[in-house]
Structures are given as C-alpha cells and as structure tokens.
Design a protein around this motif. Sequence first.
Motif, PDB file in Angstrom:
ATOM      1  N   VAL A   1       0.845  -1.184   0.000  1.00  0.00           N
ATOM      2  CA  VAL A   1       0.000   0.000   0.000  1.00  0.00           C
ATOM      3  C   VAL A   1       0.880   1.234   0.000  1.00  0.00           C
ATOM      4  N   GLU A   2       0.817   1.987  -1.095  1.00  0.00           N
ATOM      5  CA  GLU A   2       1.601   3.206  -1.224  1.00  0.00           C
ATOM      6  C   GLU A   2       0.823   4.405  -0.697  1.00  0.00           C
ATOM      7  N   SER A   3       1.565   5.383  -0.232  1.00  0.00           N
ATOM      8  CA  SER A   3       0.971   6.640   0.193  1.00  0.00           C
ATOM      9  C   SER A   3       2.002   7.745   0.044  1.00  0.00           C
ATOM     10  N   GLY A   4       1.551   8.974   0.124  1.00  0.00           N
ATOM     11  CA  GLY A   4       2.447  10.116   0.147  1.00  0.00           C
ATOM     12  C   GLY A   4       2.520  10.931  -1.122  1.00  0.00           C
ATOM     13  N   GLY A   5       1.862  10.491  -2.171  1.00  0.00           N
ATOM     14  CA  GLY A   5       1.873  11.248  -3.402  1.00  0.00           C
ATOM     15  C   GLY A   5       1.026  12.498  -3.300  1.00  0.00           C
ATOM     16  N   GLY A   6       1.106  13.304  -4.340  1.00  0.00           N
ATOM     17  CA  GLY A   6       0.338  14.527  -4.372  1.00  0.00           C
ATOM     18  C   GLY A   6       0.819  15.463  -5.451  1.00  0.00           C
ATOM     19  N   LEU A   7       0.303  16.669  -5.399  1.00  0.00           N
ATOM     20  CA  LEU A   7       0.673  17.726  -6.328  1.00  0.00           C
ATOM     21  C   LEU A   7       1.699  18.625  -5.668  1.00  0.00           C
ATOM     22  N   VAL A   8       2.814  18.834  -6.337  1.00  0.00           N
ATOM     23  CA  VAL A   8       3.885  19.643  -5.789  1.00  0.00           C
ATOM     24  C   VAL A   8       4.496  20.490  -6.897  1.00  0.00           C
ATOM     25  N   GLN A   9       4.981  21.667  -6.539  1.00  0.00           N
ATOM     26  CA  GLN A   9       5.630  22.534  -7.504  1.00  0.00           C
ATOM     27  C   GLN A   9       7.049  22.058  -7.797  1.00  0.00           C
ATOM     28  N   PRO A  10       7.575  22.391  -8.974  1.00  0.00           N
ATOM     29  CA  PRO A  10       8.968  22.044  -9.259  1.00  0.00           C
ATOM     30  C   PRO A  10       9.896  22.530  -8.154  1.00  0.00           C
ATOM     31  N   GLY A  11      10.846  21.675  -7.786  1.00  0.00           N
ATOM     32  CA  GLY A  11      11.751  21.979  -6.697  1.00  0.00           C
ATOM     33  C   GLY A  11      11.275  21.515  -5.345  1.00  0.00           C
ATOM     34  N   GLY A  12      10.037  21.090  -5.260  1.00  0.00           N
ATOM     35  CA  GLY A  12       9.485  20.628  -4.010  1.00  0.00           C
ATOM     36  C   GLY A  12       9.876  19.203  -3.679  1.00  0.00           C
TER      37      GLY A  12
ATOM     38  N   ASP B   1       9.299  14.067 -13.403  1.00  0.00           N
ATOM     39  CA  ASP B   1       9.067  13.052 -12.382  1.00  0.00           C
ATOM     40  C   ASP B   1       7.590  12.695 -12.254  1.00  0.00           C
ATOM     41  N   THR B   2       6.732  13.458 -12.904  1.00  0.00           N
ATOM     42  CA  THR B   2       5.300  13.213 -12.825  1.00  0.00           C
ATOM     43  C   THR B   2       4.969  11.818 -13.333  1.00  0.00           C
ATOM     44  N   ALA B   3       4.309  11.035 -12.505  1.00  0.00           N
ATOM     45  CA  ALA B   3       3.982   9.651 -12.844  1.00  0.00           C
ATOM     46  C   ALA B   3       3.193   9.042 -11.702  1.00  0.00           C
ATOM     47  N   MET B   4       2.639   7.871 -11.971  1.00  0.00           N
ATOM     48  CA  MET B   4       2.127   7.033 -10.909  1.00  0.00           C
ATOM     49  C   MET B   4       3.298   6.215 -10.368  1.00  0.00           C
ATOM     50  N   TYR B   5       3.460   6.216  -9.066  1.00  0.00           N
ATOM     51  CA  TYR B   5       4.550   5.500  -8.424  1.00  0.00           C
ATOM     52  C   TYR B   5       4.011   4.256  -7.732  1.00  0.00           C
ATOM     53  N   TYR B   6       4.669   3.128  -8.003  1.00  0.00           N
ATOM     54  CA  TYR B   6       4.239   1.833  -7.496  1.00  0.00           C
ATOM     55  C   TYR B   6       5.338   1.175  -6.680  1.00  0.00           C
ATOM     56  N   CYS B   7       4.947   0.537  -5.622  1.00  0.00           N
ATOM     57  CA  CYS B   7       5.829  -0.309  -4.835  1.00  0.00           C
ATOM     58  C   CYS B   7       5.751  -1.731  -5.379  1.00  0.00           C
TER      59      CYS B   7
ATOM     60  N   GLY C   1       8.391 -16.224  -6.885  1.00  0.00           N
ATOM     61  CA  GLY C   1       8.192 -16.351  -8.313  1.00  0.00           C
ATOM     62  C   GLY C   1       7.219 -15.387  -8.952  1.00  0.00           C
ATOM     63  N   SER C   2       6.646 -14.478  -8.185  1.00  0.00           N
ATOM     64  CA  SER C   2       5.664 -13.549  -8.719  1.00  0.00           C
ATOM     65  C   SER C   2       5.981 -12.116  -8.320  1.00  0.00           C
ATOM     66  N   ASN C   3       5.617 -11.204  -9.206  1.00  0.00           N
ATOM     67  CA  ASN C   3       5.683  -9.787  -8.909  1.00  0.00           C
ATOM     68  C   ASN C   3       4.382  -9.327  -8.273  1.00  0.00           C
ATOM     69  N   TYR C   4       4.515  -8.529  -7.223  1.00  0.00           N
ATOM     70  CA  TYR C   4       3.364  -7.953  -6.554  1.00  0.00           C
ATOM     71  C   TYR C   4       3.488  -6.440  -6.573  1.00  0.00           C
ATOM     72  N   TRP C   5       2.356  -5.783  -6.748  1.00  0.00           N
ATOM     73  CA  TRP C   5       2.309  -4.338  -6.882  1.00  0.00           C
ATOM     74  C   TRP C   5       1.284  -3.737  -5.953  1.00  0.00           C
ATOM     75  N   GLY C   6       1.565  -2.549  -5.495  1.00  0.00           N
ATOM     76  CA  GLY C   6       0.562  -1.778  -4.792  1.00  0.00           C
ATOM     77  C   GLY C   6      -0.375  -1.099  -5.767  1.00  0.00           C
ATOM     78  N   GLN C   7      -1.293  -0.314  -5.226  1.00  0.00           N
ATOM     79  CA  GLN C   7      -2.288   0.359  -6.059  1.00  0.00           C
ATOM     80  C   GLN C   7      -1.728   1.595  -6.748  1.00  0.00           C
ATOM     81  N   GLY C   8      -0.589   2.061  -6.290  1.00  0.00           N
ATOM     82  CA  GLY C   8       0.046   3.238  -6.839  1.00  0.00           C
ATOM     83  C   GLY C   8      -0.355   4.506  -6.116  1.00  0.00           C
ATOM     84  N   THR C   9       0.536   5.478  -6.161  1.00  0.00           N
ATOM     85  CA  THR C   9       0.243   6.808  -5.648  1.00  0.00           C
ATOM     86  C   THR C   9       0.719   7.827  -6.678  1.00  0.00           C
TER      87      THR C   9
END
Length: 115
Positions: A5-16, A89-95, A101-109
């Motif tokens: 479970v990812e968290s912490g994403g958001g909208l930020v200005q360049p340099g932030g 850097d703008t993107a969806m970020y996934y853990c 034997g399998s890849n697991y992913w979070g929902q993204g932030t």
Amino acid sequence: QVQLVESGGGLVQPGGSLRLSCATSGFTFSANSISWYHQAPGKQRELVALASHTGGTYVKDSVKGRFTISRDNAKNTVNLQMNSLKPEDTAMYYCNVFHEGSNYWGQGTQVTVSS
C-alpha cells in the motif's frame, strides 16, 4: 497474501519534495528486495529505486542525488524521499516485491510536479 500500500503522493511545484511510503504485509519483509517503479501516461513502467534485502540500494541515473530509497525492516515499510522534483518526475509510483516467483504491486500513488 502479499499486500503493498503506497501513500504520500500529491501535487507539488517544481523543486518541491515528497516522501512516499510503502506499507507491506504477507511476506518476510527482511528477506526480499523492495523497489519503486513509476509509470507516466503512454510510457512503460520503469524502475526508479530498489532496496535490497542485503542492504544495498539502487536509484536510476536521472534521480541520483534527488531521490533516496530506504527501508525499515521493523515496520515492514520502504520509503522514497523525493527532493528537487521536476515535471518529468510526474507519474504514478508503485511499490513492488518479487516473492516466490511472482511480482506484486501496490495500487500506486500519483505524483504530479507542476507549477
């Protein structure tokens, strides 16, 4: 079952800065490498950073000096400190974890860097 479970994403200005966190369960955290990927619209999902179970870390060249990956085995979490953010850097970020034997992913932030 493996859960990320990812968290912490958001909208930020360049340099932030933003600090992403991935809370995990369902596997032996200390025995697995954990990684962060990002995916921008129309582009391939791409490895950003990795924290190895042996203690090593990796970050891709374009974020070296700006992003830092860390893990807290006691809390089963991995973090991505993102400084000096750029619009590219703008993107969806996934853990991610590769487990039994399998890849697991979070929902993204979502991380959006815009003025």
